[in-house]
Every structure is written in structure tokens, then in C-alpha cells.
Design a protein around this motif. Structure first.
Motif, PDB file in Angstrom:
ATOM      1  N   CYS A   1      -4.336 -17.411  29.216  1.00  0.00           N
ATOM      2  CA  CYS A   1      -5.400 -16.610  29.811  1.00  0.00           C
ATOM      3  C   CYS A   1      -5.443 -15.248  29.115  1.00  0.00           C
ATOM      4  N   VAL A   2      -6.580 -14.591  29.208  1.00  0.00           N
ATOM      5  CA  VAL A   2      -6.699 -13.232  28.680  1.00  0.00           C
ATOM      6  C   VAL A   2      -5.985 -12.283  29.637  1.00  0.00           C
ATOM      7  N   TYR A   3      -5.038 -11.508  29.092  1.00  0.00           N
ATOM      8  CA  TYR A   3      -4.317 -10.528  29.901  1.00  0.00           C
ATOM      9  C   TYR A   3      -4.491  -9.135  29.276  1.00  0.00           C
ATOM     10  N   THR A   4      -3.483  -8.338  29.302  1.00  0.00           N
ATOM     11  CA  THR A   4      -3.595  -6.954  28.835  1.00  0.00           C
ATOM     12  C   THR A   4      -3.738  -6.842  27.325  1.00  0.00           C
ATOM     13  N   ARG A   5      -3.283  -7.878  26.605  1.00  0.00           N
ATOM     14  CA  ARG A   5      -3.331  -7.810  25.150  1.00  0.00           C
ATOM     15  C   ARG A   5      -3.951  -9.076  24.561  1.00  0.00           C
ATOM     16  N   LEU A   6      -4.648  -8.894  23.448  1.00  0.00           N
ATOM     17  CA  LEU A   6      -5.145  -9.986  22.628  1.00  0.00           C
ATOM     18  C   LEU A   6      -4.465  -9.896  21.271  1.00  0.00           C
ATOM     19  N   TYR A   7      -4.515 -10.963  20.502  1.00  0.00           N
ATOM     20  CA  TYR A   7      -3.767 -11.010  19.242  1.00  0.00           C
ATOM     21  C   TYR A   7      -4.701 -11.413  18.101  1.00  0.00           C
ATOM     22  N   GLN A   8      -4.395 -10.903  16.919  1.00  0.00           N
ATOM     23  CA  GLN A   8      -5.235 -11.160  15.753  1.00  0.00           C
ATOM     24  C   GLN A   8      -4.785 -12.369  14.939  1.00  0.00           C
ATOM     25  N   SER A   9      -3.732 -13.046  15.380  1.00  0.00           N
ATOM     26  CA  SER A   9      -3.273 -14.265  14.723  1.00  0.00           C
ATOM     27  C   SER A   9      -2.806 -15.244  15.785  1.00  0.00           C
ATOM     28  N   PRO A  10      -2.895 -16.554  15.503  1.00  0.00           N
ATOM     29  CA  PRO A  10      -2.482 -17.545  16.508  1.00  0.00           C
ATOM     30  C   PRO A  10      -0.989 -17.541  16.788  1.00  0.00           C
ATOM     31  N   ALA A  11      -0.178 -16.844  15.951  1.00  0.00           N
ATOM     32  CA  ALA A  11       1.257 -16.761  16.213  1.00  0.00           C
ATOM     33  C   ALA A  11       1.565 -15.830  17.379  1.00  0.00           C
ATOM     34  N   LEU A  12       0.580 -15.037  17.816  1.00  0.00           N
ATOM     35  CA  LEU A  12       0.724 -14.126  18.965  1.00  0.00           C
ATOM     36  C   LEU A  12       1.866 -13.134  18.750  1.00  0.00           C
ATOM     37  N   LEU A  13       1.937 -12.574  17.567  1.00  0.00           N
ATOM     38  CA  LEU A  13       2.982 -11.596  17.252  1.00  0.00           C
ATOM     39  C   LEU A  13       2.618 -10.233  17.816  1.00  0.00           C
ATOM     40  N   SER A  14       3.628  -9.500  18.305  1.00  0.00           N
ATOM     41  CA  SER A  14       3.385  -8.194  18.916  1.00  0.00           C
ATOM     42  C   SER A  14       2.742  -7.227  17.941  1.00  0.00           C
ATOM     43  N   ARG A  15       3.124  -7.335  16.649  1.00  0.00           N
ATOM     44  CA  ARG A  15       2.567  -6.385  15.678  1.00  0.00           C
ATOM     45  C   ARG A  15       1.068  -6.632  15.433  1.00  0.00           C
ATOM     46  N   ASP A  16       0.576  -7.816  15.843  1.00  0.00           N
ATOM     47  CA  ASP A  16      -0.845  -8.115  15.672  1.00  0.00           C
ATOM     48  C   ASP A  16      -1.638  -7.920  16.963  1.00  0.00           C
ATOM     49  N   ALA A  17      -1.021  -7.344  17.962  1.00  0.00           N
ATOM     50  CA  ALA A  17      -1.666  -7.229  19.270  1.00  0.00           C
ATOM     51  C   ALA A  17      -2.624  -6.042  19.315  1.00  0.00           C
ATOM     52  N   VAL A  18      -3.684  -6.216  20.076  1.00  0.00           N
ATOM     53  CA  VAL A  18      -4.609  -5.119  20.379  1.00  0.00           C
ATOM     54  C   VAL A  18      -4.829  -5.102  21.882  1.00  0.00           C
ATOM     55  N   SER A  19      -5.102  -3.951  22.405  1.00  0.00           N
ATOM     56  CA  SER A  19      -5.335  -3.821  23.840  1.00  0.00           C
ATOM     57  C   SER A  19      -6.646  -4.504  24.228  1.00  0.00           C
ATOM     58  N   THR A  20      -6.630  -5.277  25.287  1.00  0.00           N
ATOM     59  CA  THR A  20      -7.856  -5.894  25.779  1.00  0.00           C
ATOM     60  C   THR A  20      -8.846  -4.833  26.220  1.00  0.00           C
ATOM     61  N   ASP A  21      -8.353  -3.749  26.796  1.00  0.00           N
ATOM     62  CA  ASP A  21      -9.233  -2.642  27.169  1.00  0.00           C
ATOM     63  C   ASP A  21      -9.948  -2.085  25.943  1.00  0.00           C
ATOM     64  N   TRP A  22      -9.219  -2.010  24.807  1.00  0.00           N
ATOM     65  CA  TRP A  22      -9.839  -1.500  23.571  1.00  0.00           C
ATOM     66  C   TRP A  22     -10.969  -2.420  23.122  1.00  0.00           C
ATOM     67  N   VAL A  23     -10.748  -3.729  23.180  1.00  0.00           N
ATOM     68  CA  VAL A  23     -11.779  -4.687  22.784  1.00  0.00           C
ATOM     69  C   VAL A  23     -13.004  -4.549  23.681  1.00  0.00           C
TER      70      VAL A  23
END
Length: 399
Positions: free
Chosen positions: A277-299
């Protein structure tokens, strides 16, 4: 020979010519079928079917006509009876043994060869082991076990980790209600071209239809008409579920991603990933790495509401993950408190939004269908099939 089979194919809409039928007779005469029933089937399909879209129709005709012909099963009925024990054991193997199994690194070819060797050796039923074809164990063949990958023999699909099912029917269904490949995705996505809008420029493009209409209405005297040029105004936000139960649909989602990425139908495309589910963070790669995370609020703050949102996922998770009061809680005091709050916020931001689901609604208990039904009430949900995707694109066309 087999004239009634030819008539059956004709009655079911397969366009088999007499030249093709005579080629089949010649192939049989030369022994190209290898003196086997399977070889005969393959030879028939090779010579009589012109389009891959007719494979399924041919298979149905073949099974109807030759339904009484005995054939050699890949797996013996005795072995299948041994494996029909869904409740023999419920828990087996310790952690160290399971980790050792995961680290074996067997290739699919090696597992196939081992299965043939075991079936030749096995003389009795086995359950809970790590060597024979059995159930509830760690062997790479059998069913209801703990192996991270292998061949399912008998039983029912549970974790969708098998790379093959022994004895499974091999034909591929190419009908329009089947799941999609990359080319079919691209064709269905063309519907979004209708979002292309007229821009505020002088009419400089030749309008063929209006020219013909006005010339005819003017008694044949040519009246040339022009129109303003179109500009691609489509902006898409694609959110894809990754990991867990979605691993089973990895190749399908990969085809969708390739089709969307290669498509020239969009003015802008943003792709993010989430898990369940969509939570506080979304990710820019399917590996869901923290370094690729962006804030859902930002999006939500930076991508305006004219984006067309397409969410892809099976909508299946533990209900507390979607509706629990602590899972996915926003850091803001007035922010979303659970996954469903995030989805509702997303839905209110992007009014043109759909949910594409590669999985049917769970029918093995009310508990497992709760999240599916809850999400379907918030988003127009469509199956990830050719017809489903086209219906979804039409829904996005509603302004």
C-alpha cells in the motif's frame, strides 16, 4: 485419415486448407511425429494453425476429438495419490536447514534432472523430507513445502514459488481476456492519445474531413480548411506494488513498465513503487531501497492534480496493514493515520485514477478479501488483461 478431426476444426472456425491437411498426411507418412501422441499433436499444431491467436481454439478441438486416447502422464497416478496429503504436516524444518536449502543454488535444469532421477527411484510415499518427491518438506519437488523454488507436483498452489508445475497443460491462451505482453500494453495505452489537446496556435494543419465536407456543400468548388495543431498533454503517475505476493507477477509488471516507458503518448511520466500500500514513502526503484525513497507528501505537493494516476497491485495484505491505526502513520499530527487514509488522499488529489489488478478477488476466505474490497470501493479497479486495460484507459478519458 482423421477426416472428422478436419471437419471439427472447420466447424470451430479454424481455416485449415486442404494443402495444409495433405502436408500433415505427408508428415505422418514420413514419421515426423516420432511415433508418439505428443509428437502427433505438435506436428498438427505446427502445420494446421496459422496464428498464435488460434492456439487455444486448436487445443480445445484436439482434446475434444482425442479425449479417449490414452497418453503417458509425466507423473504417475500412484505418485499423485501419495502427494494428495494437504494436512499431513503443518510445520517442519529448522532455520539452519532452510537456510542451507536456500543456498544450494540449483539451476532449473538441475532440478528437472533430479526430479526424473527421484521418480525413477521412489517406491513409497514421503512427507516432510528433503530428498524425495513429497509434501510439507524442503525438497525442491512436491507440494506444500518450504523450498523457495522448485517444481510443484500435485497439490494446490500456495506460495506461487514454483517455476513449473509437473503435468501442467502447456498451451498459452492468446484470447483477449488473457494477461498482457509488452506489445499489447502499448496498443491499449494508445487510448490516452485522446487527451492530446488543441493548443492556442493559429490553424496551420490541413483538415481533410472539413475540406471534403465544405467542398461538397459548396457545389464542388474547393474550400480548403485548416485546424489548430494538437499537442500531447497527457501526464501519468504510475505507482506499482513491488515485492511479496507481487513477485508472482514480476514479469507482467515488467512488461507494463517497458510499454509505458517506451511509449511516446505522454507529455510526462513519473514512476514510483510501494509495498502492499502507499504509505509515508514511495520509492524510485522496485528494490524499495531507502536511498531511493521520496516522501509521499512531496509527490502529492509537487505533482499537480491533472496527472492521471495508475496504481498497479494485487490489493492483498493483512487488513491491519491497510486499516490499522499505526501502520503508515504520517509524522504530521493532522496527517494520514493508516494506509487507507493515504489512498483516499491520493484519490482526492488525482481525480482521474484507476487501479489495475493482476490477481482475481481472493475466494478462499472473507479475511483475505477485505483489503481487496476496501480498495475497490475507493478506486475503479480493472483486471490486468487486454480488455481490462482498455476499459481502464476509457475511464481515465472521463474529464
Amino acid at each position: 485419415m482423421f477426416e472428422e478431426f478436419l471437419y471439427l476444426l472447420w466447424r470451430n472456425g479454424l481455416n485449415v486448407s486442404l494443402t495444409e491437411w495433405m502436408a500433415l498426411m505427408e508428415g505422418l507418412d514420413k514419421g515426423l511425429h516420432g511415433a508418439s501422441f505428443t509428437g502427433f499433436y505438435q506436428l498438427c499444431r505446427c502445420l494446421l494453425v496459422k496464428s498464435e491467436a488460434d492456439f487455444d481454439r486448436f487445443d480445445r478441438c484436439f482434446l475434444e476429438y482425442f479425449k479417449d486416447v490414452p497418453f503417458q502422464q509425466e507423473v504417475s497416478q500412484e505418485l499423485l495419490n501419495w502427494l494428495d496429503k494437504p494436512d499431513v504436516l503443518t510445520d517442519y524444518a529448522n532455520w539452519d536447514e532452510l537456510q542451507a536449502l536456500k543456498n544450494l543454488g540449483l539451476s532449473e535444469e538441475e532440478i528437472e534432472r533430479m526430479l526424473q532421477e527421484r521418480m525413477a527411484e521412489q517406491t513409497e510415499e514421503h512427507n516432510g523430507g528433503n530428498y524425495w518427491v513429497g509434501t510439507h518438506g524442503m525438497s525442491v519437488f512436491g507440494n506444500s513445502g518450504l523450498s523457495p523454488r522448485g517444481i510443484r507436483v500435485g497439490g494446490q498452489s500456495m506460495y506461487r514459488r514454483a517455476f513449473r508445475v509437473a503435468g501442467e497443460r502447456k498451451f498459452r491462451d492468446f484470447r483477449r481476456d488473457n494477461t498482457l505482453d509488452t506489445r499489447q500494453f502499448q496498443v491499449a495505452l494508445r487510448h490516452l492519445r485522446q487527451f492530446s489537446g488543441l493548443v492556442g496556435l493559429p490553424p496551420t494543419e490541413f483538415d481533410v474531413d472539413r475540406t471534403i465536407q465544405d467542398t461538397a456543400g459548396n457545389g464542388g468548388v474547393l474550400k480548403v480548411r485548416y485546424r489548430r495543431p494538437r499537442e500531447n498533454t497527457v501526464k501519468v503517475l504510475l505507482l506499482m506494488d513491488s515485492g511479496g505476493s507481487m513477485d508472482y507477477y514480476a514479469s507482467l509488471c515488467s512488461a507494463l513498465f517497458q510499454a509505458v516507458s517506451k511509449s511516446g503518448h505522454f507529455k510526462d511520466l513519473k514512476v514510483y513503487y510501494f509495498h502492499n500500500c502507499v504509505y509515508t514513502r514511495l520509492y524510485q526503484s522496485p528494490a524499495l531501497l531507502s536511498r531511493d525513497a521520496v516522501s509521499t507528501d512531496w509527490v502529492l505537493s509537487n505533482l499537480p492534480g491533472d496527472y492521471k494516476a495508475i496504481l498497479v497491485g494485487d490489493a492483498q495484505m493483512a487488513p491491519y496493514e491497510l486499516m490499522g491505526g499505526y501502520y503508515g502513520r504520517s509524522e504530521r499530527p493532522d496527517g494520514p493515520r493508516c494506509g487507507m487514509d493515504w489512498l483516499r488522499l491520493l484519490r482526492s488529489r488525482y481525480r482521474n485514477a484507476i487501479w489495475l489488478n493482476p490477481s482475481p478477488r481472493p475466494d478462499w476466505g472473507e479475511y483475505w478479501s477485505q483489503t481487496y474490497d476496501a480498495i475497490a470501493r475507493e478506486f475503479p479497479m480493472f483486471p490486468l488483461t487486454v480488455d481490462g486495460l482498455e476499459e481502464g484507459m476509457k475511464k481515465l478519458l472521463v474529464r
